[in-house]
Design a protein around this motif. Structure first.
Motif, PDB file in Angstrom:
ATOM      1  N   ILE A 205      11.809   4.889 -20.222  1.00 25.59           N
ATOM      2  CA  ILE A 205      12.021   5.298 -18.834  1.00 25.59           C
ATOM      3  C   ILE A 205      10.667   5.341 -18.140  1.00 25.59           C
ATOM      4  O   ILE A 205       9.633   5.406 -18.798  1.00 25.59           O
ATOM      5  CB  ILE A 205      12.731   6.671 -18.720  1.00 25.59           C
ATOM      6  N   GLY A 206      10.686   5.283 -16.791  1.00 23.35           N
ATOM      7  CA  GLY A 206       9.410   5.218 -16.089  1.00 23.35           C
ATOM      8  C   GLY A 206       9.475   5.714 -14.669  1.00 23.35           C
ATOM      9  O   GLY A 206      10.034   6.776 -14.388  1.00 23.35           O
ATOM     10  N   GLU A 207       8.951   4.883 -13.727  1.00 24.02           N
ATOM     11  CA  GLU A 207       8.678   5.347 -12.373  1.00 24.02           C
ATOM     12  C   GLU A 207       9.925   5.816 -11.622  1.00 24.02           C
ATOM     13  O   GLU A 207       9.887   6.845 -10.939  1.00 24.02           O
ATOM     14  CB  GLU A 207       7.956   4.265 -11.565  1.00 24.02           C
ATOM     15  N   PHE A 208      11.053   5.095 -11.736  1.00 18.09           N
ATOM     16  CA  PHE A 208      12.256   5.527 -11.026  1.00 18.09           C
ATOM     17  C   PHE A 208      12.808   6.826 -11.614  1.00 18.09           C
ATOM     18  O   PHE A 208      13.414   7.626 -10.900  1.00 18.09           O
ATOM     19  CB  PHE A 208      13.318   4.435 -11.067  1.00 18.09           C
ATOM     20  N   SER A 209      12.594   7.031 -12.907  1.00 23.35           N
ATOM     21  CA  SER A 209      13.025   8.291 -13.525  1.00 23.35           C
ATOM     22  C   SER A 209      12.252   9.467 -12.940  1.00 23.35           C
ATOM     23  O   SER A 209      12.810  10.540 -12.689  1.00 23.35           O
ATOM     24  CB  SER A 209      12.825   8.225 -15.044  1.00 23.35           C
ATOM     25  N   PHE A 210      10.931   9.249 -12.700  1.00 23.32           N
ATOM     26  CA  PHE A 210      10.127  10.298 -12.057  1.00 23.32           C
ATOM     27  C   PHE A 210      10.651  10.599 -10.657  1.00 23.32           C
ATOM     28  O   PHE A 210      10.741  11.758 -10.239  1.00 23.32           O
ATOM     29  CB  PHE A 210       8.659   9.862 -11.938  1.00 23.32           C
TER      30      PHE A 210
ATOM     31  N   LEU B 203       0.172   6.002 -18.201  1.00 19.52           N
ATOM     32  CA  LEU B 203       0.059   7.108 -19.146  1.00 19.52           C
ATOM     33  C   LEU B 203      -1.235   7.884 -18.912  1.00 19.52           C
ATOM     34  O   LEU B 203      -1.259   9.119 -18.973  1.00 19.52           O
ATOM     35  CB  LEU B 203       0.105   6.558 -20.578  1.00 19.52           C
ATOM     36  N   GLY B 204      -2.315   7.167 -18.622  1.00 24.32           N
ATOM     37  CA  GLY B 204      -3.590   7.827 -18.334  1.00 24.32           C
ATOM     38  C   GLY B 204      -3.515   8.699 -17.103  1.00 24.32           C
ATOM     39  O   GLY B 204      -4.047   9.818 -17.090  1.00 24.32           O
ATOM     40  N   TYR B 205      -2.848   8.204 -16.059  1.00 25.66           N
ATOM     41  CA  TYR B 205      -2.687   8.999 -14.843  1.00 25.66           C
ATOM     42  C   TYR B 205      -1.922  10.289 -15.124  1.00 25.66           C
ATOM     43  O   TYR B 205      -2.279  11.375 -14.634  1.00 25.66           O
ATOM     44  CB  TYR B 205      -1.943   8.189 -13.777  1.00 25.66           C
ATOM     45  N   LEU B 206      -0.846  10.179 -15.914  1.00 30.48           N
ATOM     46  CA  LEU B 206      -0.038  11.360 -16.224  1.00 30.48           C
ATOM     47  C   LEU B 206      -0.852  12.406 -16.975  1.00 30.48           C
ATOM     48  O   LEU B 206      -0.812  13.600 -16.651  1.00 30.48           O
ATOM     49  CB  LEU B 206       1.186  10.949 -17.050  1.00 30.48           C
TER      50      LEU B 206
ATOM     51  N   VAL C  38       8.911  13.588 -17.933  1.00 26.17           N
ATOM     52  CA  VAL C  38       7.575  12.993 -17.972  1.00 26.17           C
ATOM     53  C   VAL C  38       7.105  12.834 -19.416  1.00 26.17           C
ATOM     54  O   VAL C  38       6.519  11.812 -19.789  1.00 26.17           O
ATOM     55  CB  VAL C  38       6.575  13.842 -17.162  1.00 26.17           C
ATOM     56  N   ALA C  39       7.363  13.847 -20.243  1.00 25.29           N
ATOM     57  CA  ALA C  39       6.953  13.769 -21.652  1.00 25.29           C
ATOM     58  C   ALA C  39       7.689  12.642 -22.372  1.00 25.29           C
ATOM     59  O   ALA C  39       7.082  11.875 -23.140  1.00 25.29           O
ATOM     60  CB  ALA C  39       7.231  15.106 -22.340  1.00 25.29           C
TER      61      ALA C  39
END
Length: 745
Positions: free
Chosen positions: A348-353, A44-47, A374-375
């Protein structure tokens, strides 16, 4: 002058790439410090850091070239999926139980469909809706593992179901990348093209996996004494990028190649070491990827689409929790574990990106979809720990509020579903035969295609070149042709089926199909290099040769098979990465602990410790060096360094963990065991009206639970008599229990 200009031009091209990488890493570093301090997920911090460092805010340093960011993001995806592959391994997929598979597939189908419908309802285009459904169907392994660590729930039974579901979702996500690429290129959903893509993916997955396992572990073992950490890291990254190139050349995404190579290396004995060496690379490029994702978010889009973000967030949380819970219930899990599983997978997470990035890269999705995904991921990252934390309370609340009839029916369905475990002998034979046919057909096809593409053009103008090329190819595929057409599978089962007249026709048909396929491939190969007449004559000669040298072919095939299986099982033989057993329909499950060198328990007998009486825990086995003591008696002592396998409920395991900690227990290690926990329905007359103690004396198995008329008895007394149709849970030697189950059918 020309050299100076060239150098200046090179510097000009490199400068934005390097400066943008510097900005990405700087923002990632700040994010790590801040979010670590706030005890929030680093993803979340990276985003957020990438979002602030994008081109949309004048008061922060900004990137100069969006294309360079996309390059770094693509590199990040490759290494991120390579590291995911290292944690994945296809053997884990094969070990995933029906519970996890049904849970994952139910959730994926439901979310894909509901996501597409919601996209259409909001007036989005067809491709936007398809990609929305796909992104919402895959949960985040990174976020879930982090939440489990923080909440300390890894010893609970539902965690095993969640991990299994994540493994299935990972492989489905890879399949989605291929299917979505096909749909995007053709701009339509064609059943024929999708089927071709799936078959092509399966073909290459099997070839890559079989070839990779046969070759790569052997190379790593042979060169083990030469490999330093630096060399091992370089070789691992080289293998990853080599598979990336292969995947791209056959029309797949680079990410798929990275994932496949990671899963191949995951089966080697060097896997843990490589995973450790790759960790800094993974962290570096993972940060680059997630910061790059944040940089591609447009704040104006988020404001404009605030309502869709809210709708999709609620859909993700409630839809995934509901569908995963239903899937777990359908698989036969009790209500409590089902709700805990469903609420753990609600994000949802990395694969969704990665899926959203694919749509953007192929230019088939609208600009608003990526930032919305992403949101939604950022919001569900926040909600996941709370959902997991309160899932047990919510399950208890739900059980109290629902009609008692519903609760009773769910409980009965759970018991009955767990009891349906038997597989008929015909199913075993059919499954083995189909597996033989598919694997050897793919291997033979791949060898022939490689020969026709690379060997045939080299010899087509020479006098005896075709004969030599055909002969070499035939020799190479000969062991596999023999295995495809003549090798006997499941000999004992086939013999038992042959005694029943109704199965003879089906068995003969299987034999005929296998032999016909063998003849077809020989003819197909010879037809590539010769005219039809010469090919027919050569076919007769080849058949005669196969009849003359069956033992040689048998020996050669078994050498190949033994080498492959040795490579495949080497890591497992040393240390199986198995965290939690998931074998009982209530909270009871297996966990494994070590007795510490300074433990107060060392030297005491089980009778003195009274572990079962005090904590309700059963000890399945004690492993002492190379010696395993199955179902230890009360007079058995514990010694420093002993590994013990215990069985109990979530609460009992938690209490036992505290008990060991108070006695200076060392960190837990989990390894492969020949002592297993299995379910058995009492149907043999020799066991009915016999006591638990008599059953143990006859079978060597310890009964830790009984299901009788819908009621469950944990840790039954040894004097309790077994009744017909009792369902019992037995701990004992793997082979003996398997024989007992077969004899009891």
């Amino acid at each position: 002058m020309f050299a100076l200009n060239a150098a200046a031009e090179t510097t000009h091209h490199l400068q934005p790439l390097i400066s943008d990488l510097g900005l990405i890493l700087m923002t990632a570093g700040i994010a790590v410090l801040l979010f670590k301090k706030m005890k929030q997920p680093l993803v979340l911090g990276y985003l957020i850091a990438g979002f602030l460092a994008g081109n949309h805010f004048d008061f922060f340093p900004s990137i100069t070239d969006m294309k360079s960011v996309e390059v770094w993001a693509e590199i990040g995806v490759i290494f991120l999926l390579f590291s995911l592959g290292l944690e994945f391994s296809f053997k884990k997929l094969m070990k995933v139980g029906g519970t996890s598979s049904i849970t994952a597939i139910t959730q994926i189908l439901f979310m894909t469909l509901i996501g597409y419908c919601v996209g259409q309802w909001m007036g989005w285009g067809k491709m936007d809706s398809i990609f929305l459904g796909a992104t919402l169907s895959i949960s985040s392994t990174t976020i879930i593992i982090r939440a489990f660590d923080e909440l300390g729930v890894k010893g609970k039974k539902f965690v095993g179901i969640v991990f299994g579901a994540l493994i299935v979702e990972d492989i489905v996500a890879i399949l989605m990348l291929v299917l979505l690429s096909t749909i995007a290129v053709s701009d339509q959903v064609s059943g024929t093209e999708l089927l071709q893509s799936v078959l092509k993916l399966i073909f290459f997955l099997i070839i890559w996996f079989l070839g990779g396992i046969f070759i790569i572990p052997t190379i790593l073992k042979k060169a083990k004494h030469l490999l330093t950490d630096e060399m091992l890291l370089i070789i691992s990254l080289a293998l990853c990028l080599m598979m990336v190139i292969f995947a791209a050349n056959v029309g797949f995404s680079p990410a798929l190649g990275a994932f496949i190579m990671g899963s191949i290396i995951a089966e080697t004995t060097q896997a843990e070491k490589i995973e450790h060496l790759i960790q800094p690379v993974k962290d570096l490029f993972g940060a680059v990827f997630f910061v790059s994702v944040g940089m591609l978010i447009n704040p104006e889009t988020l404001v404009t689409y605030a309502l869709p973000v809210a709708i999709i967030t609620l859909l993700t949380i409630f839809g995934k929790a509901f569908s995963s819970s239903i899937g777990a219930l359908l698989s036969g899990q009790p209500l409590k574990q089902s709700v805990q599983t469903g609420m753990s997978l609600a994000q949802i997470g990395e694969f969704s990106f990665i899926i959203a990035t694919l749509g953007m890269t192929l230019k088939v999705t609208s600009d608003f979809l990526y930032p919305i995904i992403v949101a939604v991921s950022a919001i569900t990252t926040f909600t996941t720990p709370f959902l997991i934390k309160y899932s047990e309370s919510f399950a208890q609340f739900l059980e109290q509020k629902m009609p008692k009839k519903w609760a009773k029916n769910i409980n009965r369905y759970s018991v009955n579903a767990q009891a349906i475990k038997s597989v008929s002998t015909w199913q075993i034979v059919l499954r083995s035969s189909i597996t033989q046919i598919i694997l050897h057909t793919i291997i033979i096809t791949a060898i022939i295609l490689l020969s026709s593409k690379f060997v045939a053009p080299l010899v087509e103008d020479t006098r005896f070149g075709n004969t030599l090329a055909a002969l070499i190819t035939l020799v190479i595929i000969a062991p596999f042709l023999w295995a495809l057409s003549l090798r006997r599978v499941k000999v004992e089962e086939v013999e038992s089926l042959w005694e029943e007249r109704k199965y003879r026709g089906a068995l003969l048909m299987l034999i005929l199909i296998r032999m016909s396929l063998g003849l077809f491939f020989v003819g197909f190969l010879l037809n590539i290099f010769f005219s039809p007449l010469i090919a027919f004559i050569a076919l007769i000669i080849a058949i005669a040769a196969y009849q003359i040298f069956p033992k040689k072919l048998n020996d050669q095939y078994h050498k190949i098979e033994s080498h492959f299986l040795k490579n495949l099982n080497d890591r497992e033989n040393k240390k199986l990465d198995r965290r939690y057993a998931n074998l009982m329909p209530w909270d009871g499950h297996m966990s494994i602990f070590d007795i510490g060198k300074e433990s107060n328990l060392a030297g005491k007998t089980l009778e003195e410790l009274k572990i079962r009486e005090l904590l309700g825990i059963n000890i399945a086995y004690i492993r002492r060096g190379e010696v395993t003591i199955p179902i230890p008696s009360k007079n058995e002592r514990l010694f420093p360094g002993d590994e013990i396998s215990v069985i109990g409920t979530d609460a009992q395991i938690a209490e036992f963990t505290k008990y060991l900690t108070q006695n200076e227990n060392e960190a837990r290690k989990i390894e492969e065991s020949e002592i297993v926990l299995r379910q058995l329905e009492i149907s043999q007359e020799e066991f009915t009206q016999k006591s638990i103690g008599q059953f143990r004396g006859k079978t060597g198995g310890m009964v830790v639970g009984i299901e009788r008329n819908g009621n469950r008895i944990l840790n039954p007394e040894s004097s309790l008599l077994l009744q017909p149709n009792d369902i019992i849970w037995v701990v004992g030697d793997r082979k003996k229990i398997a024989d007992l189950i077969r004899a009891n059918r």
